[in-house]
Design a protein around this motif. Structure first.
Motif, short mmCIF file in Angstrom:
data_model
loop_
_atom_site.label_atom_id
_atom_site.label_comp_id
_atom_site.label_asym_id
_atom_site.label_seq_id
_atom_site.Cartn_x
_atom_site.Cartn_y
_atom_site.Cartn_z
N VAL A 215 -24.20 6.24 18.99
CA VAL A 215 -24.94 5.17 19.68
C VAL A 215 -23.93 4.11 20.09
N ILE B 197 -22.62 4.37 14.97
CA ILE B 197 -22.99 3.28 15.87
C ILE B 197 -21.72 2.50 16.17
N TYR C 256 -27.12 2.19 23.32
CA TYR C 256 -28.00 1.38 22.46
C TYR C 256 -29.11 0.75 23.30
N ALA D 22 -27.92 -3.42 13.27
CA ALA D 22 -27.72 -2.03 12.84
C ALA D 22 -27.75 -1.90 11.32
N LEU E 201 -21.02 2.68 10.88
CA LEU E 201 -20.91 1.61 11.87
C LEU E 201 -19.44 1.29 12.08
#
Length: 646
Positions: free
Chosen positions: A216, A184, A235, A148, A137
């Motif tokens: 993402v 992400i 997303y 997330a 992340l």
């Protein structure tokens, strides 16, 4: 040291807290004398799919460092943070989000958060994620960051959160080190009114990596970003069609929950590995007792989820305890220096947890820095990240509350998972600048440089004698380095890397990293102590002290000083500051050089990059390393141009 005032326990606070002095003493005693029974009881903080029968299996022995807690237990961390609250409390607010722009805020209930996490869990699975994968992340401080993290925990993936201020080079090393297959991120982040090119940084970071299969991207600003078809997905698109029903993965207590990279004094950053069961018990228990959190309270930790403080005390501890946790995207001085006060007043915050760096930065603007903000909701103040000097402690209490709020000055580390040495508001009298006494189950000790235990009032290397549930289990992919880093300097104990002083009451005072301890003419002194003396002077707003090579004394003392508004650095003021430190600590602590620092080189999280200051102080600034993670890289050139040691 200057005379230190002791603040007694407030009787009203004690009467309403989870632990008064007697309760705390009894609990601490049991946690040491009957550790297994104590931690079996505390396992009840969480809901287990399979109750653990084996509580503690730990060894710090050379060649056999092995740490397991609740090893036969099974649970899911996300279910503990969400599902178990839904039937009776689903409409309570889980997250209050306060955007960088004061006009942006959201209230998200536990039911809403659960639905979002389930949808994203299903979306991740559809993108090929599976149990045991490492998902990176690199996110702004937006609710989707919490979603997330919890979705990773729900499906059994291991999350590795990278602070949104890190450079592409730093991201690349962390992604490669964890062999992460999914990232992400967001199109951009916003901080202090400025945009940060998160997606662009990720693109640069992974340009030469083969492990990443999917990126993402959350739409935060809607700005145009480069796009690689087949790899990049929005997303919003993948959650739109996903179901909001998901059965959480059954996880063993020792299955990894997350990796968090922390810088080492040498070598590559270390990916510390935290597990599911023991970590969650520790995060929930410390959050409950240290902040004296009660249902209905509004709790605000100002950290970023990219650091351990954000993991344990914005997400996992609070949500496991069914707290209302405030997530803040902004900074203390945007749009004005009164922002912290305005947010406290707006959301009626009860517990406020921030860093000494932020407190000292606001201090320089005077006692009215928060304006006319209504702070009457504040019940407790917390400090985290570094030792807080007594002057900042006193100012914090006076300005951020009605002058009576207890302060919990918490000492802990990424490696510890949660608080280790800290006051409890209803049971431990406080001394400004001291982390005070150990939390349940924590056995701190001081050793000399030969590893011999030091008894009584003394100063030495801070070690922990036995394990605790929140302890990191290893360094990802390199257990040998884990043992060498933390268990080889002094055998059979965990070495914190910090120095500490223990006073006659058994209170601990963190003196700074051992590599921040100066040895001047054979005398050891912590840089934090000298910094505290400098900041106690009326002209000083912030100070950073480092050592530099000295032909006679071995190390000299080099001080970088930021002045408050209205003061100028003159030769007379330098003499005054030097004499001030002499008077406060002793002649041995008198600074050799004092340099005006309009700004200090800090990361975006507020951590001072002392290696840069050491290099400049030593007049050896040719290779300063990566400065891209600094909040304001331009301060480095100013410090070099105006260096004193030429």
């Amino acid at each position: 040291m200057s005379d230190i005032k002791t603040y007694p326990i407030d009787a009203k606070v004690a009467a309403n807290s989870w632990a008064d002095s007697n309760t705390r003493a009894a609990m601490y005693q049991e946690s040491i004398s009957d550790s297994e029974a104590f931690w079996h009881k505390q396992a009840g903080m969480v809901d287990w799919i399979k109750e653990p029968t084996t509580i503690k299996q730990t060894s710090f022995a050379p060649g056999n460092v092995d740490i397991k807690w609740y090893a036969d237990g099974e649970l899911n961390v996300a279910a503990n943070c969400l599902d178990r609250h839904l039937s009776a409390y689903g409409d309570e607010i889980a997250i209050i989000w306060e955007g960088d722009d004061p006009a942006d805020n959201r209230h998200i209930s536990y039911r809403e958060l659960h639905a979002q996490v389930c949808k994203f869990s299903n979306a991740l699975l559809a993108q090929g994620a599976k149990k045991g994968d490492v998902i990176t992340l690199y996110m702004p401080m937006i609710p989707e960051a919490a979603v997330a993290m919890l979705a990773c925990a729900r499906i059994g993936a291991v999350h590795s959160v990278i602070f949104g201020g890190f450079s592409p080079e730093a991201i690349s090393g962390r992604v490669a080190g964890a062999n992460s297959n999914i990232i992400i991120t967001a199109d951009e982040g916003i901080r202090g009114g400025r945009s940060i090119p998160l997606k662009g940084n990720v693109d640069q970071a992974i340009a030469n990596l083969d492990c990443v299969e999917k990126v993402v991207v959350v739409k935060r600003t809607g700005s145009d970003v480069a796009w690689q078809a087949g790899r990049d997905v929005w997303y919003e698109d993948i959650v739109a069609t996903a179901s909001d029903q998901h059965t959480p993965e059954v996880m063993n207590a020792e299955d990894p929950l997350f990796i968090l990279y922390t810088s080492g004094s040498t070598g590559q950053p270390k990916g510390l590995q935290h597990t599911s069961g023991g970590y969650l018990v520790w995060a929930a228990l410390t959050h409950k007792y240290v902040f004296d959190y009660k249902p209905g309270d509004i709790y605000w930790c100002t950290a970023d989820v990219g650091w351990i403080t954000g993991h344990s005390y914005i997400i996992y501890g609070p949500l496991a305890n069914r707290a209302t946790t405030l997530m803040f995207e902004g900074v203390p001085n945007y749009p004005t220096n009164a922002r912290f006060g305005e947010v406290i007043a707006k959301h009626k915050v009860n517990q406020f947890y921030t860093a000494p760096t932020a407190i000292r930065a606001l201090m320089q603007h005077g006692d009215d820095v928060l304006g006319d903000a209504d702070l009457t909701s504040i019940k407790l103040l917390g400090s985290v990240g570094e030792p807080i000097n007594p002057e900042a402690w006193e100012w914090y209490r006076k300005v951020f509350s009605d002058g009576t709020a207890p302060i919990v000055d918490t000492w802990w580390q990424t490696e510890t998972g949660g608080h280790m040495i800290t006051p409890l508001p209803g049971s431990i009298a406080t001394k400004p600048g001291s982390a005070t006494l150990p939390f349940f189950g924590v056995q701190p000790a001081l050793v000399d440089n030969d590893g011999q235990l030091i008894e009584g009032a003394a100063e030495g290397n801070l070690v922990i004698l036995d394990s605790w549930p929140g302890q990191a289990r290893s360094i990802w992919g390199n257990h040998q380095r884990f043992e060498e880093t933390y268990f080889s300097t002094f055998e059979n104990v965990y070495f914190t890397g910090d120095g500490a002083r223990r006073d006659e009451d058994g209170y601990y005072w963190i003196t700074g990293r051992v590599d921040d301890v100066l040895n001047v003419s054979g005398h050891r002194m912590g840089t934090a102590e000298i910094e505290s003396a400098l900041v106690a002077h009326e002209a000083t707003s912030e100070a950073a002290v480092v050592g530099y090579p000295h032909d006679i004394k071995g190390q000299g003392i080099y001080c970088y000083v930021t002045l408050k508004d209205g003061y100028k650095m003159t030769d007379e003021l330098k003499v005054e500051l030097r004499n001030w430190v002499r008077a406060d600590i002793g002649p041995i602590a008198a600074p050799d050089f004092i340099q005006l620092a309009p700004g200090l080189p800090k990361t975006r999280s507020g951590k001072i990059m002392r290696r840069i200051l050491r290099k400049i102080a030593a007049n050896d600034y040719a290779e300063l390393g990566d400065t891209s993670t600094l909040a304001d890289p331009s301060v480095v050139n100013d410090l070099i141009d105006n260096r004193c040691n030429r």
